[in-house]
Write an enzyme that holds these catalytic residues in place. Structure first.
Site, short mmCIF file in Angstrom:
data_model
loop_
_atom_site.label_atom_id
_atom_site.label_comp_id
_atom_site.label_asym_id
_atom_site.label_seq_id
_atom_site.Cartn_x
_atom_site.Cartn_y
_atom_site.Cartn_z
N SER A 128 0.84 -1.20 0.00
CA SER A 128 0.00 0.00 0.00
C SER A 128 0.88 1.24 0.00
O SER A 128 1.99 1.24 0.54
CB SER A 128 -0.85 -0.02 1.27
OG SER A 128 -1.42 1.23 1.49
N TYR A 152 -1.67 -0.21 10.97
CA TYR A 152 -1.93 -0.88 9.69
C TYR A 152 -0.73 -0.69 8.76
O TYR A 152 -0.21 -1.66 8.18
CB TYR A 152 -3.22 -0.34 9.06
CG TYR A 152 -3.37 -0.69 7.59
CD1 TYR A 152 -3.56 -2.02 7.21
CD2 TYR A 152 -3.30 0.29 6.59
CE1 TYR A 152 -3.68 -2.36 5.86
CE2 TYR A 152 -3.42 -0.04 5.25
CZ TYR A 152 -3.60 -1.37 4.88
OH TYR A 152 -3.71 -1.71 3.56
N LYS A 156 2.23 -3.37 6.83
CA LYS A 156 2.65 -3.46 5.42
C LYS A 156 4.18 -3.32 5.32
O LYS A 156 4.83 -4.03 4.55
CB LYS A 156 1.95 -2.39 4.58
CG LYS A 156 0.45 -2.59 4.45
CD LYS A 156 0.10 -3.86 3.65
CE LYS A 156 -1.38 -4.10 3.55
NZ LYS A 156 -1.72 -5.44 3.05
N1 LIG Z 1 -8.76 -1.31 -0.63
C1 LIG Z 1 -7.76 -0.48 -0.42
O1 LIG Z 1 -7.95 0.74 -0.38
C2 LIG Z 1 -6.35 -1.00 -0.26
C3 LIG Z 1 -5.26 -0.12 -0.43
C4 LIG Z 1 -3.97 -0.61 -0.27
C5 LIG Z 1 -3.76 -1.94 0.05
N2 LIG Z 1 -4.83 -2.76 0.24
C6 LIG Z 1 -4.58 -4.16 0.62
O2 LIG Z 1 -5.14 -5.02 -0.35
C7 LIG Z 1 -5.58 -6.23 0.27
C8 LIG Z 1 -7.01 -6.51 -0.12
O3 LIG Z 1 -7.81 -5.41 0.29
P1 LIG Z 1 -9.36 -5.31 -0.03
O4 LIG Z 1 -9.67 -3.87 -0.26
O5 LIG Z 1 -9.74 -6.29 -1.05
O6 LIG Z 1 -9.95 -5.70 1.39
P2 LIG Z 1 -11.10 -6.75 1.75
O7 LIG Z 1 -11.33 -6.61 3.22
O8 LIG Z 1 -12.26 -6.59 0.83
O9 LIG Z 1 -10.41 -8.14 1.42
C9 LIG Z 1 -9.49 -8.77 2.28
C10 LIG Z 1 -9.86 -10.24 2.29
O10 LIG Z 1 -8.93 -10.94 3.12
C11 LIG Z 1 -9.65 -11.85 3.94
N3 LIG Z 1 -8.85 -12.10 5.14
C12 LIG Z 1 -8.42 -11.20 6.06
N4 LIG Z 1 -7.68 -11.81 6.99
C13 LIG Z 1 -7.61 -13.11 6.65
C14 LIG Z 1 -6.98 -14.24 7.22
N5 LIG Z 1 -6.31 -14.17 8.37
N6 LIG Z 1 -7.09 -15.44 6.58
C15 LIG Z 1 -7.79 -15.55 5.42
N7 LIG Z 1 -8.42 -14.51 4.84
C16 LIG Z 1 -8.33 -13.30 5.45
C17 LIG Z 1 -10.97 -11.15 4.22
O11 LIG Z 1 -12.02 -12.02 4.60
C18 LIG Z 1 -11.26 -10.50 2.86
O12 LIG Z 1 -11.97 -11.35 1.99
C19 LIG Z 1 -5.37 -6.06 1.77
O13 LIG Z 1 -4.16 -6.69 2.12
C20 LIG Z 1 -5.25 -4.56 1.93
O14 LIG Z 1 -4.46 -4.20 3.02
C21 LIG Z 1 -6.12 -2.34 0.07
#
Ligand SMILES: NC(=O)c1ccc[n+]([C@@H]2O[C@H](COP(=O)([O-])OP(=O)(O)OC[C@H]3O[C@@H](n4cnc5c(N)ncnc54)[C@H](O)[C@@H]3O)[C@@H](O)[C@H]2O)c1
Length: 336
Positions: A128, A152, A156
């Site tokens: 991120s 958070y 990362k």
């Molecule tokens: N959406 C954003 O703005 C953004 C920005 C930068 C980075 N990210 C990163 O991208 C990734 C995906 O984000 P997203 O927006 O799709 O979020 P999201 O919450 O929609 O998806 C994350 C998924 O991971 C699963 N999960 C979490 N912990 C888990 C575990 N211990 N075991 C198995 N499954 C688990 C959740 O159930 C969910 O389906 C994350 O790592 C997040 O930090 C997201």
């Protein structure tokens, strides 16, 4: 067409993971989702299958569960892992830093140990732009100083460092950390998109809830920032563009050791740019009220996206009108 091999997507039922699964399948790989559904719904798996045109396999497991991870890798040879599983709510991470460390950092350790046991040597990781902390210069390129300003973001950074050590320990390990800016929008089918539980943390789902009348108005944090209209500026990127970035990274992993690459459009858009585009494109009103600045926010943050273009041949294709149209189409379809 015969599959090119299986790709394990941890967090594959989430907002970004579901879109990545679609692009992975379109490129001829077999996506295998792995999720514990802590922030997503089981119904997403069938909807990914609907978009792809064939059922998609999902393993219900927690990445922290070593036995379950061994079973996952033992069930199918995996060409690579796209590691998206993680908790991502900044505010919650301040309240529960241990949970964030345990889920995100320790979870990644358990995942890597299982990969080692089964000889899986390739990973694309969901990092991120939060790893850059407060922007010290704009646009933000990959050599910008690193620093976490919340637990958070610290997870990362900790994971990127863990992946440095993992890659360094063995010459034939290949990792690409993709540093996302602000993913928004939804798949054009309107079958998958972003549906956070409770009050959203991010702008677009909030705008959607206000437009649907589920929340009275959008609270804008500050109207006196040094930006073109006084509201905060971020680099919003369509989730389908972001998902395509994972596939090009996957295709080029073998030429990488541990590369860290921004995925953004390179353009800064303000809160009011998003609100006005949403109203114009979708023909709905988004009432908003400008309030005080929020502690810890930056006036502006947007990517230098040139490394992704040089290294991966990738650039964002979709614009703000696509983002607001697709976010609204998903929200209104899923309300039926
Ligand atoms: N959406 C954003 O703005 C953004 C920005 C930068 C980075 N990210 C990163 O991208 C990734 C995906 O984000 P997203 O927006 O799709 O979020 P999201 O919450 O929609 O998806 C994350 C998924 O991971 C699963 N999960 C979490 N912990 C888990 C575990 N211990 N075991 C198995 N499954 C688990 C959740 O159930 C969910 O389906 C994350 O790592 C997040 O930090 C997201």
């Amino acid at each position: 067409m015969a599959s090119r091999g299986s790709i394990l997507l941890t967090g594959g039922a989430g907002f970004i993971g579901s879109h990545v699964a679609v692009e992975v399948a379109a490129a001829g790989w077999t996506p295998v989702l792995l999720d514990n559904f802590c922030t997503s719904e089981r119904s997403v798996v069938a909807r990914v299958g609907e978009v792809v045109g064939a059922p998609v396999r999902c393993i219900e497991a927690d990445i922290r569960d070593a036995q379950a991870m061994r079973a996952a890798f033992g069930s199918t040879p995996m060409h690579a892992v796209i590691h998206l599983a993680g908790l991502k709510a900044v505010g919650e991470s301040v309240e529960k830093p241990e949970l964030y460390h345990d889920n995100n950092v320790r979870g990644t350790e358990v995942l890597l140990a299982a990969m080692d046991e089964f000889g899986v040597r390739r990973m694309v990781f969901s990092s991120s732009c939060t790893v850059y902390g407060m922007p010290q210069r704009l646009p933000i390129d990959e050599s910008h100083p690193l620093g976490a300003i919340n637990p958070y973001g610290q997870t990362k950074l900790d994971i990127e460092r863990m992946l440095d050590r993992w890659a360094d320990a063995c010459i034939d390990r290949h990792v690409c950390s993709l540093r996302y800016f602000n993913p928004v929008g939804a798949h054009a089918s309107a079958l998958i998109g972003e549906s956070p539980l409770g009050i959203p943390n991010n702008l677009m789902p909030f705008v959607v809830k206000v437009a649907r009348g589920e929340l009275p108005e959008l609270g804008v944090f500050g109207g006196d920032w040094p930006t073109h209209d006084g509201t905060g500026v971020r680099d919003y990127i369509h989730v389908v563009d972001l998902a395509r970035g994972h596939v090009v990274a996957l295709e080029q992993l073998d030429s990488m050791h541990h590369d860290c690459i921004n995925l953004g459009t390179g353009a800064g858009l303000s809160v009011l740019d998003v609100v006005h585009a949403f109203e114009r494109v979708n023909g709905v009103k988004v009432p908003y009220a400008i309030g005080p600045r929020r502690a810890g926010d930056a006036a502006a943050a947007y990517a230098d996206a040139s490394l992704a273009e040089q290294r991966l041949g990738w650039r964002a294709r979709l614009g703000l009108d696509d983002m607001v149209r697709d976010a609204w189409a998903f929200a209104t379809r899923s309300a039926c």
